[in-house]
Structures are given as C-alpha cells and as structure tokens.
Design a protein around this motif. Structure first.
Motif, PDB file in Angstrom:
ATOM      1  N   THR A   1       5.171  -2.294   6.552  1.00  0.00           N
ATOM      2  CA  THR A   1       5.950  -1.261   5.852  1.00  0.00           C
ATOM      3  C   THR A   1       6.590  -1.818   4.589  1.00  0.00           C
ATOM      4  O   THR A   1       6.525  -1.204   3.520  1.00  0.00           O
ATOM      5  N   TYR A   2       7.171  -2.998   4.695  1.00  0.00           N
ATOM      6  CA  TYR A   2       7.846  -3.597   3.535  1.00  0.00           C
ATOM      7  C   TYR A   2       6.839  -3.986   2.462  1.00  0.00           C
ATOM      8  O   TYR A   2       7.034  -3.715   1.273  1.00  0.00           O
ATOM      9  N   ALA A   3       5.744  -4.619   2.866  1.00  0.00           N
ATOM     10  CA  ALA A   3       4.757  -5.098   1.900  1.00  0.00           C
ATOM     11  C   ALA A   3       4.120  -3.957   1.126  1.00  0.00           C
ATOM     12  O   ALA A   3       3.895  -4.058  -0.090  1.00  0.00           O
ATOM     13  N   LEU A   4       3.848  -2.844   1.789  1.00  0.00           N
ATOM     14  CA  LEU A   4       3.189  -1.722   1.115  1.00  0.00           C
ATOM     15  C   LEU A   4       4.146  -0.946   0.217  1.00  0.00           C
ATOM     16  O   LEU A   4       3.697  -0.143  -0.605  1.00  0.00           O
ATOM     17  N   HIS A   5       5.447  -1.160   0.372  1.00  0.00           N
ATOM     18  CA  HIS A   5       6.418  -0.497  -0.503  1.00  0.00           C
ATOM     19  C   HIS A   5       6.745  -1.327  -1.743  1.00  0.00           C
ATOM     20  O   HIS A   5       7.518  -0.886  -2.588  1.00  0.00           O
ATOM     21  N   LEU A   6       6.171  -2.520  -1.858  1.00  0.00           N
ATOM     22  CA  LEU A   6       6.378  -3.325  -3.065  1.00  0.00           C
ATOM     23  C   LEU A   6       5.617  -2.710  -4.231  1.00  0.00           C
ATOM     24  O   LEU A   6       4.498  -2.225  -4.058  1.00  0.00           O
ATOM     25  N   PRO A   7       6.192  -2.727  -5.422  1.00  0.00           N
ATOM     26  CA  PRO A   7       5.451  -2.216  -6.589  1.00  0.00           C
ATOM     27  C   PRO A   7       4.431  -3.248  -7.066  1.00  0.00           C
ATOM     28  O   PRO A   7       4.741  -4.433  -7.201  1.00  0.00           O
ATOM     29  N   PHE A   8       3.189  -2.799  -7.284  1.00  0.00           N
ATOM     30  CA  PHE A   8       2.135  -3.680  -7.755  1.00  0.00           C
ATOM     31  C   PHE A   8       1.761  -3.286  -9.176  1.00  0.00           C
ATOM     32  O   PHE A   8       1.418  -2.126  -9.438  1.00  0.00           O
ATOM     33  N   CYS A   9       1.841  -4.247 -10.091  1.00  0.00           N
ATOM     34  CA  CYS A   9       1.619  -3.968 -11.514  1.00  0.00           C
ATOM     35  C   CYS A   9       0.359  -4.679 -12.001  1.00  0.00           C
ATOM     36  O   CYS A   9      -0.027  -5.726 -11.478  1.00  0.00           O
ATOM     37  N   GLY A  10      -0.243  -4.107 -13.021  1.00  0.00           N
ATOM     38  CA  GLY A  10      -1.403  -4.739 -13.641  1.00  0.00           C
ATOM     39  C   GLY A  10      -2.600  -4.748 -12.710  1.00  0.00           C
ATOM     40  O   GLY A  10      -2.918  -3.755 -12.053  1.00  0.00           O
ATOM     41  N   THR A  11      -3.264  -5.900 -12.629  1.00  0.00           N
ATOM     42  CA  THR A  11      -4.456  -6.011 -11.792  1.00  0.00           C
ATOM     43  C   THR A  11      -4.122  -5.821 -10.324  1.00  0.00           C
ATOM     44  O   THR A  11      -3.075  -6.229  -9.846  1.00  0.00           O
ATOM     45  N   ARG A  12      -5.027  -5.202  -9.594  1.00  0.00           N
ATOM     46  CA  ARG A  12      -4.860  -5.008  -8.156  1.00  0.00           C
ATOM     47  C   ARG A  12      -5.918  -5.796  -7.392  1.00  0.00           C
ATOM     48  O   ARG A  12      -6.296  -5.442  -6.286  1.00  0.00           O
ATOM     49  N   GLY A  13      -6.374  -6.886  -8.026  1.00  0.00           N
ATOM     50  CA  GLY A  13      -7.374  -7.739  -7.397  1.00  0.00           C
ATOM     51  C   GLY A  13      -6.722  -8.769  -6.485  1.00  0.00           C
ATOM     52  O   GLY A  13      -5.965  -9.630  -6.942  1.00  0.00           O
ATOM     53  N   ILE A  14      -6.994  -8.700  -5.198  1.00  0.00           N
ATOM     54  CA  ILE A  14      -6.469  -9.645  -4.208  1.00  0.00           C
ATOM     55  C   ILE A  14      -7.468 -10.784  -4.086  1.00  0.00           C
ATOM     56  O   ILE A  14      -8.611 -10.575  -3.656  1.00  0.00           O
ATOM     57  N   ASP A  15      -7.038 -11.982  -4.446  1.00  0.00           N
ATOM     58  CA  ASP A  15      -7.935 -13.135  -4.408  1.00  0.00           C
ATOM     59  C   ASP A  15      -8.034 -13.673  -2.985  1.00  0.00           C
ATOM     60  O   ASP A  15      -7.539 -14.753  -2.649  1.00  0.00           O
ATOM     61  N   HIS A  16      -8.683 -12.871  -2.148  1.00  0.00           N
ATOM     62  CA  HIS A  16      -8.837 -13.204  -0.728  1.00  0.00           C
ATOM     63  C   HIS A  16      -9.986 -12.374  -0.185  1.00  0.00           C
ATOM     64  O   HIS A  16     -10.485 -11.463  -0.856  1.00  0.00           O
ATOM     65  N   PHE A  17     -10.412 -12.667   1.069  1.00  0.00           N
ATOM     66  CA  PHE A  17     -11.489 -11.863   1.658  1.00  0.00           C
ATOM     67  C   PHE A  17     -10.951 -10.792   2.601  1.00  0.00           C
ATOM     68  O   PHE A  17     -11.723 -10.054   3.209  1.00  0.00           O
ATOM     69  N   PHE A  18      -9.631 -10.709   2.749  1.00  0.00           N
ATOM     70  CA  PHE A  18      -9.007  -9.588   3.454  1.00  0.00           C
ATOM     71  C   PHE A  18      -7.572  -9.449   2.956  1.00  0.00           C
ATOM     72  O   PHE A  18      -7.057 -10.335   2.266  1.00  0.00           O
ATOM     73  N   CYS A  19      -6.953  -8.342   3.273  1.00  0.00           N
ATOM     74  CA  CYS A  19      -5.586  -8.100   2.820  1.00  0.00           C
ATOM     75  C   CYS A  19      -4.624  -8.934   3.651  1.00  0.00           C
ATOM     76  O   CYS A  19      -4.445  -8.687   4.849  1.00  0.00           O
ATOM     77  N   GLU A  20      -4.011  -9.916   3.012  1.00  0.00           N
ATOM     78  CA  GLU A  20      -3.037 -10.778   3.662  1.00  0.00           C
ATOM     79  C   GLU A  20      -1.797 -10.845   2.781  1.00  0.00           C
ATOM     80  O   GLU A  20      -1.908 -10.921   1.553  1.00  0.00           O
ATOM     81  N   ILE A  21      -0.634 -10.831   3.401  1.00  0.00           N
ATOM     82  CA  ILE A  21       0.616 -10.709   2.659  1.00  0.00           C
ATOM     83  C   ILE A  21       0.828 -11.817   1.624  1.00  0.00           C
ATOM     84  O   ILE A  21       1.189 -11.517   0.480  1.00  0.00           O
TER      85      ILE A  21
END
Length: 314
Positions: free
Chosen positions: A162-182
């Motif tokens: 819940t907390y992580a998904l409420h963070l504002p994400f700016c610019g690129t939304r590319g996660i440098d990983h092979f799955f969504c990890e905090i």
C-alpha cells in the motif's frame, strides 16, 4: 476516453528484465523454465508424499509441506511473467499487476522467513527435549505456527504494498529488475524515501535478523546436545536432519539480508538481480531436493508410493 487510456498507459511500469533478446538470452530462459518445472514438480511431489504417508504426519513435515506450498506460489509469481515478457518482446507490466506481484512476493518471502524459524524450533524441541516433544510441539501448535506465519506475512505485505504504490513516480517508469521489487522501485520515486527506508529496515529486522538469530540460537543448543550424545548413529541422524534445514536457511536468508538491510544508495541493479535469483528461483527448486535426497523418511515414502503405483499398473 483517450485521456483515460493515456493515463492508464502512463501508470504502467517497464520491467527491464534479466535476459537480453539474444541466443544466449533464449538459452538462459530455457534453463530458468527447466528450473521452474523442477521446482513445481519437486515441491508438489513432496506435498503429496507428506499427505499420503502416515509416517510423515508429524509437525516437522506439516511445516515442510507449507514451505513447499510457499515455494510453488513464490516462483509462479515471478517466472511466468518474466518468460512471457521475454517471448513477446513486451516489457510492460500494469500498475495493478506490479502491485499484485509486490504483494505476493512480500507475503511468501516474509511467511517463509518466519516458517524457517518455526522449523528450527521444532528441531530444537525434538533433539534437546525429546520427552516433552508431544506437549511442546504437537499438531495444534504446528497449525498455529503455520497460520501465524501466513497471517503476519499478509499484514506486512499489505502495509508495504500500500505504501509503495502510493509513492509518486516521476520520469522514467523503467524498473531495472526482472520483477517488481520495492528496493528497485524506490529508485523511481521523485520524493525522499528515507523515512520509508527506515521502515523497511525495521521490517527486515523482524523478518530476517530476529528469526535468523533464533535459528542460530536453536542450532547452538542443538549442537551442544548432539555432541553429548554417545551414540554415533544418533549423532549422524541428528546432524543429517539439521544440516538440510541449515543449508536452506543460509541460501534463503543470506541474499535477503544483503538485499533489504543495505541502504538504497548501495544497491546496484546487477547485484540485486543476482541475489533475487537465489530466493525467487533457485531456492524453491533446491528445497525439495535438499529435504528429500538427504532424508530417509521422505525417500522411503517415495519408494513406497512408487511400489504401490507399479503394483497397481501391473
């Protein structure tokens, strides 16, 4: 209508992945898929053996069946999405899909950390207090332990997701990983996450360092007890049972502690990906192998089931 679609698109994330679109990337993917199938089959067989053989209806094997079930769900949460992204050439994952992946990953990993500590307590009671084992570690207590692991893991996962998904994400939304990890997602946030990082450390202390300390203390007592046993055969049996569990603990806790206890500034994508391979892909495959090949009770149960199957076929 177009604005809604555009907003939905911009909320999606891009998983930069582990594999590169090349011949070697395809070979590596095939290896991961083989590991995935071995993990699913191995853990499923272990669960079935524990249910079918009455000699395995003990608290230790009850907890082990939950460990296998967690491993099946954990690796299934990661590998299919990674494989489909590589094969399709699309690296996107929806905002909801990313949140779901975070929630399940934290749930299974947190519950498994607590479950491994519960399993070490079971071994401690069995070896250090064998006469009191029926009262200190019976079926009701093992059920409460397993349920507690699932419940606490769910609560922790819900809070962090819940907390992580409420963070504002700016610019690129590319996660440098092979799955969504905090830890990987925190790098995309355009606000100061130092307060949340401290919360992650507190959570890591509870799910990693405290259970790991309990495990070390349990095995310290077990070692002292075993060394005072005069029977060499009994010593070998105790060491064999405990060494399997200790092998799994080191493989699982080590990468987790290194990933979640370090500050965000010390994280590098390459290190995080390699460490994540251990606790999301390799450990779920190795757990049933370690617990079966080094466990006479499981091997006897497997032999018994195979003999029955051959007799039924003939």
């Amino acid at each position: 209508m177009w604005e809604e679609k555009n907003q939905t698109f911009t909320r999606d994330f891009i998983l930069l992945g582990l594999l590169h679109p090349s011949r070697y990337g395809m070979l590596f993917l095939m290896l991961i898929l083989v590991i995935f199938m071995v993990a699913i089959m191995g853990n499923t067989v272990l669960i079935l053996l524990i249910r079918l053989d009455t000699r395995l209806h003990t608290p230790m094997y009850f907890l082990l069946s939950h460990l296998s079930f967690m491993d099946i769900l954990h690796i299934s949460n990661i590998v299919p999405k990674m494989a489909s992204n590589f094969i399709s050439g699309q690296q996107s994952i929806t905002f909801a899909g990313c949140g779901f992946q975070i929630f399940l990953s934290l749930l299974f990993s947190g519950a498994e950390c607590l479950l491994l500590a519960a399993m070490s307590y079971d071994r401690y009671v069995a070896i250090c207090h064998p006469l009191r084992y029926p009262s200190l570690m019976n079926h009701q207590i093992s059920v409460l332990m397993a349920a507690g692991c699932w419940l606490v893991g769910t609560i922790n996962s819900t809070i962090h997701t819940t907390y992580a998904l409420h963070l504002p994400f700016c610019g690129t939304r590319g996660i440098d990983h092979f799955f969504c990890e905090i830890p990987a997602m925190l790098k995309l946030s355009c606000v100061d996450t130092s307060h949340y990082e401290r919360g992650v450390y507190v959570s890591a202390m509870f799910f990693l360092l405290i259970p790991f300390s309990i495990i070390l203390a349990s095995y310290g007592q077990i070692l002292c007890t075993v060394l005072h046993i005069k029977s060499v055969e009994t010593q070998k049996k105790a060491f064999s049972t405990c060494s399997s569990h200790l092998t799994v603990v080191v493989m699982y806790y080590g990468p987790f502690i290194f990933t979640y206890v370090r500050p965000k500034s010390y994280h590098t994508p390459g290190q995080d990906k390699i460490l994540a391979i251990f606790y999301t892909i390799l450990t779920p495959m190795l757990n049933p192998i370690i617990y079966s090949l080094r466990n006479k009770d499981v091997l006897c149960a497997l032999k018994k089931v195979l003999e029955k199957a051959l007799m039924y076929r003939n």
